[in-house]
Design a protein around this motif. Structure first.
Motif, mmCIF file in Angstrom:
data_model
loop_
_atom_site.group_PDB
_atom_site.id
_atom_site.type_symbol
_atom_site.label_atom_id
_atom_site.label_comp_id
_atom_site.label_asym_id
_atom_site.label_seq_id
_atom_site.Cartn_x
_atom_site.Cartn_y
_atom_site.Cartn_z
ATOM 1 N N TYR A 103 0.866 -1.181 0.000
ATOM 2 C CA TYR A 103 0.000 0.000 0.000
ATOM 3 C C TYR A 103 0.901 1.230 0.000
ATOM 4 O O TYR A 103 2.093 1.152 0.297
ATOM 5 N N ILE A 104 0.299 2.356 -0.341
ATOM 6 C CA ILE A 104 1.013 3.635 -0.348
ATOM 7 C C ILE A 104 0.450 4.511 0.763
ATOM 8 O O ILE A 104 -0.769 4.709 0.844
ATOM 9 N N VAL A 105 1.326 5.002 1.621
ATOM 10 C CA VAL A 105 0.907 5.911 2.686
ATOM 11 C C VAL A 105 0.967 7.342 2.173
ATOM 12 O O VAL A 105 1.988 7.774 1.617
ATOM 13 N N LEU A 106 -0.121 8.054 2.343
ATOM 14 C CA LEU A 106 -0.148 9.494 2.086
ATOM 15 C C LEU A 106 -0.313 10.185 3.436
ATOM 16 O O LEU A 106 -1.347 10.044 4.092
ATOM 17 N N ASN A 107 0.711 10.877 3.875
ATOM 18 C CA ASN A 107 0.623 11.655 5.104
ATOM 19 C C ASN A 107 0.416 13.110 4.687
ATOM 20 O O ASN A 107 1.359 13.838 4.424
ATOM 21 N N VAL A 108 -0.833 13.509 4.596
ATOM 22 C CA VAL A 108 -1.192 14.764 3.927
ATOM 23 C C VAL A 108 -1.263 15.956 4.870
ATOM 24 O O VAL A 108 -1.248 17.100 4.422
ATOM 25 N N GLY A 109 -1.376 15.697 6.167
ATOM 26 C CA GLY A 109 -1.687 16.787 7.080
ATOM 27 C C GLY A 109 -0.489 17.419 7.749
ATOM 28 O O GLY A 109 0.662 17.127 7.460
ATOM 29 N N SER A 110 -0.801 18.307 8.648
ATOM 30 C CA SER A 110 0.145 18.938 9.564
ATOM 31 C C SER A 110 -0.713 19.631 10.609
ATOM 32 O O SER A 110 -1.918 19.809 10.427
ATOM 33 N N SER A 111 -0.118 20.019 11.709
ATOM 34 C CA SER A 111 -0.883 20.639 12.781
ATOM 35 C C SER A 111 -1.449 21.987 12.341
ATOM 36 O O SER A 111 -1.022 22.570 11.338
ATOM 37 N N PHE B 75 -4.451 3.320 -0.992
ATOM 38 C CA PHE B 75 -3.856 4.407 -0.219
ATOM 39 C C PHE B 75 -4.274 4.292 1.243
ATOM 40 O O PHE B 75 -5.438 3.996 1.541
ATOM 41 N N VAL B 76 -3.335 4.552 2.148
ATOM 42 C CA VAL B 76 -3.617 4.661 3.573
ATOM 43 C C VAL B 76 -3.237 6.068 3.992
ATOM 44 O O VAL B 76 -2.081 6.494 3.805
ATOM 45 N N LEU B 77 -4.185 6.810 4.538
ATOM 46 C CA LEU B 77 -3.951 8.202 4.923
ATOM 47 C C LEU B 77 -3.766 8.291 6.430
ATOM 48 O O LEU B 77 -4.651 7.885 7.200
ATOM 49 N N THR B 78 -2.609 8.802 6.831
ATOM 50 C CA THR B 78 -2.252 8.891 8.245
ATOM 51 C C THR B 78 -2.368 10.328 8.743
ATOM 52 O O THR B 78 -2.510 11.267 7.964
ATOM 53 N N GLY B 79 -2.260 10.473 10.036
ATOM 54 C CA GLY B 79 -2.309 11.797 10.648
ATOM 55 C C GLY B 79 -2.706 11.694 12.101
ATOM 56 O O GLY B 79 -3.068 10.619 12.593
ATOM 57 N N SER B 80 -2.646 12.801 12.802
ATOM 58 C CA SER B 80 -3.028 12.824 14.211
ATOM 59 C C SER B 80 -4.539 13.002 14.344
ATOM 60 O O SER B 80 -5.250 13.269 13.368
ATOM 61 N N GLU B 81 -5.009 12.879 15.566
ATOM 62 C CA GLU B 81 -6.444 13.039 15.817
ATOM 63 C C GLU B 81 -6.913 14.442 15.439
ATOM 64 O O GLU B 81 -8.009 14.611 14.879
ATOM 65 N N GLU B 82 -6.102 15.454 15.712
ATOM 66 C CA GLU B 82 -6.499 16.819 15.394
ATOM 67 C C GLU B 82 -6.540 17.078 13.889
ATOM 68 O O GLU B 82 -7.167 18.032 13.432
ATOM 69 N N GLU B 83 -5.875 16.239 13.107
ATOM 70 C CA GLU B 83 -5.856 16.392 11.652
ATOM 71 C C GLU B 83 -6.951 15.578 10.967
ATOM 72 O O GLU B 83 -7.069 15.616 9.746
ATOM 73 N N TRP B 84 -7.746 14.845 11.732
ATOM 74 C CA TRP B 84 -8.688 13.887 11.158
ATOM 75 C C TRP B 84 -9.621 14.522 10.138
ATOM 76 O O TRP B 84 -9.802 13.990 9.026
ATOM 77 N N ALA B 85 -10.237 15.651 10.463
ATOM 78 C CA ALA B 85 -11.206 16.269 9.554
ATOM 79 C C ALA B 85 -10.548 16.654 8.227
ATOM 80 O O ALA B 85 -11.118 16.424 7.150
ATOM 81 N N VAL C 101 -7.747 15.332 6.923
ATOM 82 C CA VAL C 101 -7.363 14.101 6.223
ATOM 83 C C VAL C 101 -8.582 13.456 5.576
ATOM 84 O O VAL C 101 -8.528 12.978 4.434
ATOM 85 N N GLN C 102 -9.695 13.449 6.287
ATOM 86 C CA GLN C 102 -10.925 12.889 5.735
ATOM 87 C C GLN C 102 -11.379 13.673 4.497
ATOM 88 O O GLN C 102 -11.855 13.090 3.515
ATOM 89 N N HIS C 103 -11.203 14.972 4.537
ATOM 90 C CA HIS C 103 -11.536 15.819 3.385
ATOM 91 C C HIS C 103 -10.709 15.419 2.164
ATOM 92 O O HIS C 103 -11.252 15.255 1.063
ATOM 93 N N ILE C 104 -9.408 15.229 2.344
ATOM 94 C CA ILE C 104 -8.547 14.830 1.232
ATOM 95 C C ILE C 104 -8.926 13.434 0.740
ATOM 96 O O ILE C 104 -8.958 13.166 -0.472
ATOM 97 N N ALA C 105 -9.252 12.548 1.665
ATOM 98 C CA ALA C 105 -9.611 11.174 1.302
ATOM 99 C C ALA C 105 -10.813 11.129 0.372
ATOM 100 O O ALA C 105 -10.905 10.252 -0.507
ATOM 101 N N GLN C 106 -11.740 12.042 0.538
ATOM 102 C CA GLN C 106 -12.942 12.070 -0.294
ATOM 103 C C GLN C 106 -12.670 12.591 -1.699
ATOM 104 O O GLN C 106 -13.499 12.419 -2.600
ATOM 105 N N LEU C 107 -11.499 13.198 -1.894
ATOM 106 C CA LEU C 107 -11.177 13.787 -3.191
ATOM 107 C C LEU C 107 -10.369 12.867 -4.090
ATOM 108 O O LEU C 107 -10.410 13.015 -5.313
ATOM 109 N N ILE C 108 -9.610 11.956 -3.496
ATOM 110 C CA ILE C 108 -8.646 11.193 -4.285
ATOM 111 C C ILE C 108 -9.248 9.879 -4.775
ATOM 112 O O ILE C 108 -10.165 9.334 -4.157
ATOM 113 N N PRO C 109 -8.743 9.343 -5.887
ATOM 114 C CA PRO C 109 -9.293 8.118 -6.471
ATOM 115 C C PRO C 109 -8.742 6.865 -5.796
ATOM 116 O O PRO C 109 -7.829 6.933 -4.973
#
Length: 296
Positions: free
Chosen positions: A134-142, A170-180, A182-190
């Protein structure tokens, strides 16, 4: 057998970047670190001296532990005022960053410090073959570092290219504060997408990154944690220094916008102001640089 202490505090990325040096120690080291460092290294080290906070009482307690351990050498990979004070008062042979080139990659700086003693083997720089998992996408930051976040269209562009080339989930990682976010990006990508932001312990995140075929990440702790475990890693930079903070190893690469930074020089200090740092970053550049470890 010599008794070696290694000091490293700070944020996740700073502590993670120490992993290749800890693993290169010829003797089981005692890691002098924070609770975060202990959580990250509990599967790597058996002995810790944990500084729980910066209070005077806690500093004295840690200093007492240093006296009791009677180290043959303390390797100060932090090299700030607090660690220098501790090593000075511990009255133990010590090495730190004196004479080290501070304009190079952080992991190289740490390795150079460690090599001032005879207690370390050379750092392991041999790449490993990866399974197509799998490919990890770590898209967020604080929230403090929103300047590290890429515009949405870049993640759509990158994920489309990665899906076409590798056809992996794809597996999207991030902290709890980044969840919203990360979820937004997850809904955009194929493709097949799983969001684990805020749902992993530090050890679970460590194992997740270790098992990835590829990690694509903003400049962050997970980026460094991926790279030090020999996972091919593409670090995306704009608001921070891609020379000093580059991910570790020949299996990793730091990308930056060659139009925004036409002179090729990173910003002299990290920028919290949001700007168009990332518009011209090309994921193909990173994939080309890593073709020796991503080839079928």
């Amino acid at each position: 057998m010599k008794k070696v202490g290694i000091i490293r505090f700070s944020a996740l990325g700073d502590i993670a970047s120490t992993l290749p040096i800890v693993r290169a120690c010829k003797y089981p080291p005692v890691l002098i670190t924070s609770p975060l460092g202990k959580a990250l290294y509990e599967d790597e080290c058996d002995s810790f001296i944990v500084m729980r906070d910066k209070s005077g009482r806690e500093v004295f307690r840690v200093l007492t532990e240093l006296w009791r351990n009677r180290f043959d050498v303390i390797v100060d990979l932090q090299s700030n005022d607090r660690s220098k004070m501790l090593t000075a008062l511990a009255m133990t042979p010590r090495v730190n960053s004196r004479g080290i080139n501070q304009q190079q990659q952080t992991t190289k700086i740490l390795a150079d410090i460690a090599q001032q003693t005879d207690c370390f083997n050379p750092v392991d720089l041999i790449p490993e073959k990866r399974n197509k998992s799998y490919i990890v996408l770590n898209v967020g930051s604080s929230e403090k570092w929103r300047s590290k976040r890429l515009p949405d269209h870049k993640w759509i562009e990158f994920s489309q290219q990665l899906l076409e080339r590798f056809n992996l989930p794809f597996v999207l990682t991030g902290s709890e504060e980044e969840w919203a976010y990360v979820q937004h990006i997850a809904q955009l990508i194929p493709g097949v997408v799983e969001v684990v932001a805020g749902r992993t312990t530090l050890q679970e995140l460590k194992q997740l990154l270790k098992g990835a075929f590829l990690t694509v990440s903003t400049d962050s702790g997970p980026m460094h944690l991926s790279a030090v475990q020999k996972t091919p890693t593409i670090g995306l930079f704009g608001a921070t220094n891609w020379v000093k903070s580059a991910p570790f190893g020949s299996w990793s690469v730091a990308l930056f916008d060659r139009v925004f930074y036409a002179d090729g020089k990173p910003p002299p200090s990290s920028r919290q102001i949001i700007d168009d740092y990332y518009h011209h970053i090309r994921i193909e550049e990173g994939l080309e640089a890593l073709k020796h470890v991503l080839a079928p």
